[in-house]
Design an enzyme around this catalytic site. Sequence first.
Site, PDB file in Angstrom:
ATOM      1  CE  LYS A  83       3.129  -1.570   7.122  1.00 18.90           C
ATOM      2  NZ  LYS A  83       4.606  -1.467   7.225  1.00 18.90           N
ATOM      3  CB  ILE A 142      -0.923   0.019   1.235  1.00 15.52           C
ATOM      4  CG1 ILE A 142      -0.110  -0.176   2.517  1.00 15.52           C
ATOM      5  CG2 ILE A 142      -2.006  -1.029   1.111  1.00 15.52           C
ATOM      6  CD1 ILE A 142      -0.900  -0.031   3.795  1.00 15.52           C
ATOM      7  CE1 TYR A 143       3.108   1.798   4.221  1.00 13.06           C
ATOM      8  CE2 TYR A 143       5.295   0.844   4.134  1.00 13.06           C
ATOM      9  CZ  TYR A 143       4.177   1.195   4.851  1.00 13.06           C
ATOM     10  OH  TYR A 143       4.129   0.938   6.191  1.00 13.06           O
ATOM     11  N   GLY A 144       2.349   3.617  -1.915  1.00 13.98           N
ATOM     12  CA  GLY A 144       2.439   4.107  -3.278  1.00 13.98           C
ATOM     13  C   GLY A 144       1.310   3.553  -4.132  1.00 13.98           C
TER      14      GLY A 144
END
Length: 331
Positions: free
Chosen positions: A82, A51-53
Amino acid sequence: MPIVLGREVGPIGFGLMGLTIRPDPIPYDEAVKVMKRSLELGANLWNAGEIYGPPHANSLHLLEYYFRKYPEDSEKVVLSIKGCFSFATGPDGSPEGVRKSVENCLEILQGRVFISIFEPARVDPNVPIEKTVEALVEYVKAGKIGGIGLSECSASSIRRAQAVHPISAVEVELSLFSREVLENGVSVACAELDIPLIAYSPLSRGFLTGQVKSLDDIPANDSRRNLPRFQPETFELNMRLVNQVQNISAAKSIPMTQTAIAWVCSQGRPTTPRAPQVIPIPGCTTVARVEENLKKATLEQNYLSDIDELLKHTSVHGDRYGGKVAAYMNG
């Protein structure tokens, strides 16, 4: 140094979130320099997320790029990923959601680096944690991931998950601004079960970097603008704590970042009785910041006592998260 999945990790890790969630994304070649330097300085526990980006350019794409460039480093890194979460729809800890997320991560990484730990980013309130862990156990048994982690979870969820399969790490927010895990049983559960506690945002999302002195220092399209602690009615109140931590740092002649990270480290073994191993994972976006954050500082007892006294008499204003995400803390 703590050992995660049979490999020693440094006292401080490295979080990739800041490299991929920014109003002005950092070019991959610049991000790679930051990652390379962190590894050279001993930060071999790397934390990233599906979910980072955006879906086409998140932190896993950056990792694939890095290990394509430096394949020899893949054996040096303990990688924690994650997944099983969407900011739009929340957590999905169902067996189907777990498989979809893990398979997506594996596909993006293309086998260039092993996922040492896979952790649902939040506990799904609609799915028993046992079912989520059971789905991940399939991937451990198949040799596709090394171990299972948890994130933003309660002490109860840790114990229930551990009863199904050994938990490799628990990732929670821990900083001078966010100390809940020291009081809600999470730290105690990790200590009793010998699970490392991975402390994200040890610099309080920039409050303790010295770079944020007013709201004008944060771009209007920065995601922090949506957080309760960065609102006009709370920001100046929270700067009181920042200024006092700065005073303590000045008395010790070290940067405030090193004071903040050293305090987080001091909450773990062997400094604190009945504490787990604590590994902070500060996010860094420049080589200079990596070098500053990873320079080990030691806080003598008198400085720790000063900080403890400060924390007793200085309030933090605003919750850690707002909106939908606030409902998924301590799951």
